[in-house]
Design an enzyme around this catalytic site. Structure first.
Site, short mmCIF file in Angstrom:
data_model
loop_
_atom_site.label_atom_id
_atom_site.label_comp_id
_atom_site.label_asym_id
_atom_site.label_seq_id
_atom_site.Cartn_x
_atom_site.Cartn_y
_atom_site.Cartn_z
N TYR A 175 12.45 -6.16 -2.55
CA TYR A 175 11.27 -6.38 -3.61
C TYR A 175 10.30 -5.10 -3.51
CZ TYR A 175 7.04 -8.20 -5.10
OH TYR A 175 5.71 -8.31 -5.58
N CYS A 193 0.70 -1.06 0.07
CA CYS A 193 -0.07 0.13 0.00
C CYS A 193 0.86 1.04 -0.08
CB CYS A 193 -0.87 0.08 1.18
SG CYS A 193 -2.26 -1.13 1.38
N ASN A 198 -0.85 1.63 5.73
CA ASN A 198 -0.05 0.64 5.22
C ASN A 198 0.39 -0.30 6.29
OD1 ASN A 198 3.23 0.79 3.73
ND2 ASN A 198 1.86 -0.92 3.59
N GLY A 199 0.48 -1.65 6.11
CA GLY A 199 0.50 -2.66 7.24
C GLY A 199 -0.59 -3.53 7.47
N GLY A 231 0.62 -0.78 -4.75
CA GLY A 231 -0.63 -1.27 -4.52
C GLY A 231 -1.41 -0.90 -6.02
#
Ligand code: SF4
Length: 459
Positions: free
Chosen positions: A243, A2, A103-104, A29
């Site tokens: 990544y 996100c 985010n998380g 995202g």
């Protein structure tokens, strides 16, 4: 996964700047995107399924007036990929209205949802984010105190942007598991998941928001408070380094691209091979492939051409085309014919894509296909916001390196050591979460980690 963005400015077109900020964060995202604005305290939000450029156009952006905007790009990790889970969420509580992007993943979301339900609050979504919004919206304390109270109740990974009562707020969990940084656009304050978004909108990076820190921006300036004490040295997700984050972003002051090149160089030292060409699996394997090629003085080749437009909402091909499988995404160049090639990827999760790529390269005439991976084997589930796979599907959780090599059909396969990966980041291991590589989790983990655990049964 996100992306988050936020800005407060009485002079600028905050929705338009947020749109461009989100555009830079699209890689975090691709399922949905949204922007919420506050115009003298009145909150308007527009969110929908799709990419930033699909959700917004000129007309929609023109309708979003205000002096504060927050934005979100979503990749679902708790709650289904549906409109009602798109963010920013807007919550009308007893104390205030809050718009919020997260985010998380919370590890105590189930307990907090039960607590809110007991207090009579109805939750409309199946995402853990709504818990954060509901706690802030229903806390009668002044906004800054209500956010700090909420931060103390949450556990797990959370980087959050909030818009409420004419203020922009941003905060990070006490381990700093997901990135969040603070920037300046002349006299205005901006927050973003990654520095690449600040670069795009022309903002200077001020600093990273510290783990456990709360920033509140109002018309008089930005105020920082260590709302929750830092937990140990922090636990930034190491997956961000190899990544997720964009290569031109800086994490903990380190440029991600450079770290990935060093991962490839280290891999060349630890697992050399005699070969004619080094090919990346584009795009996240590219910097490590450059490093591997440099380390062993083997020519680098693009070798595999990627179609960048195969998204998660891709229309499934019919049976005939499905047999082409991986060719929808990658196609090899003729130069691999007769060559001993090394394919470099950032990670192997389930192993299916790698197996198809190896097979495709052999079919294209490669004499040998060696696979080198720039991160150690993924052996554990992530509870903190990276959608890896069910533990049963993680190929390295149940197979040795030799068994994985056999499964993917490669001539050879090698991973770097954990120390090698760590050294490439130029930051100490005490500042990182590496739990999916070690099973050493920085928090208590929930009994139930499934993404759809709060999903209502729908007919
Ligand atoms: S478990 Fe792995 S993917 Fe999840 S936060 Fe930790 S390092 Fe990142």
């Amino acid at each position: 996964m996100c992306g988050l963005f936020g800005i407060r400015s009485s002079e600028r077109d905050v929705a338009r700047i947020t749109y461009f900020g989100l555009f830079a964060l699209q890689h975090r995202g691709q399922e949905s995107a949204g922007i919420a604005v506050s115009d003298r305290g009145r909150v308007t939000a527009l969110r929908d399924m799709g990419l930033v450029t699909q959700v917004f156009d000129e007309q929609k952006l023109r309708g979003l007036h205000g002096e504060i905007a927050i934005g979100h790009t979503r990749y679902s990790t708790t709650g289904s990929s549906q409109w009602w889970n798109a963010q920013p969420l807007v919550q009308h509580g007893t104390a205030r209205t809050v718009a919020l992007g997260h985010n998380g993943n919370l590890t105590n979301a189930a307990a907090l949802r039960a607590e809110l339900a007991e207090q009579g609050h109805r939750l409309a979504t199946s995402a853990d984010t709504e818990v954060i919004a509901a706690l802030i919206a229903n806390d009668e304390a002044p906004l800054q105190e209500a956010i700090a109270n909420t931060m103390r109740k949450l556990d797990g990974a959370f980087s959050v942007v909030v818009l409420s009562e004419g203020k922009l707020a941003a905060f990070r969990d006490p381990r700093g598991m997901r990135p969040l940084c603070l920037g300046r656009l002349d006299d205005d304050w901006v927050v973003a998941s990654e520095t690449c978004a600040l670069d795009l909108v022309g903002a200077e990076v001020d600093r990273e928001i510290r783990p456990g820190e709360l920033i509140v921006v109002d018309e008089t300036g930005a105020y920082a408070e260590q709302a929750v004490p830092l937990d140990g040295g922090g636990a930034l997700c190491i997956f961000e380094f190899f990544y997720l984050a964009r290569p031109d972003s800086r994490l903990s002051g380190v440029e991600v691209h450079g770290a990935r090149v060093r991962m490839g160089e280290r891999l060349a030292e630890e697992a050399p091979v005699d070969a004619d060409l080094v090919l990346p699996i584009p795009d996240s394997g590219t910097p490590a492939a450059i490093g591997f090629s440099r380390g062993l003085n083997i020519p680098f080749s693009e070798g595999l051409i990627k179609n960048r437009y195969v998204g998660r909402t891709f229309i499934q091909p019919d049976q005939g085309l499905r047999e082409q499988g991986i060719k929808l995404k990658f196609n090899p160049l003729a130069e691999v014919k007769g060559k001993r090639v090394v394919v470099v990827d950032d990670s192997i999760v389930r192993g299916n894509t790698t197996r198809q790529i190896v097979q495709m390269l052999f079919e294209a005439g490669a004499a040998e296909v060696h696979v080198r991976v720039s991160s150690p084997p993924v052996i554990g589930q992530c509870f903190y916001g990276i959608d890896l796979a069910d533990p049963a599907e993680l190929i390295a959780a149940g197979k040795s390196v030799e068994e994985i090599r056999e499964h993917i059909g490669a001539t050879s396969l090698a991973y770097p050591s954990l120390e090698g990966l760590q050294a490439s980041t130029r930051r100490p291991e005490s500042q990182f979460c590496r739990a999916c590589l070690t099973r050493d989790y920085p928090t208590a983990v929930p009994a139930e980690g499934a993404k759809l655990r709060f999903e209502p049964a729908r007919a």
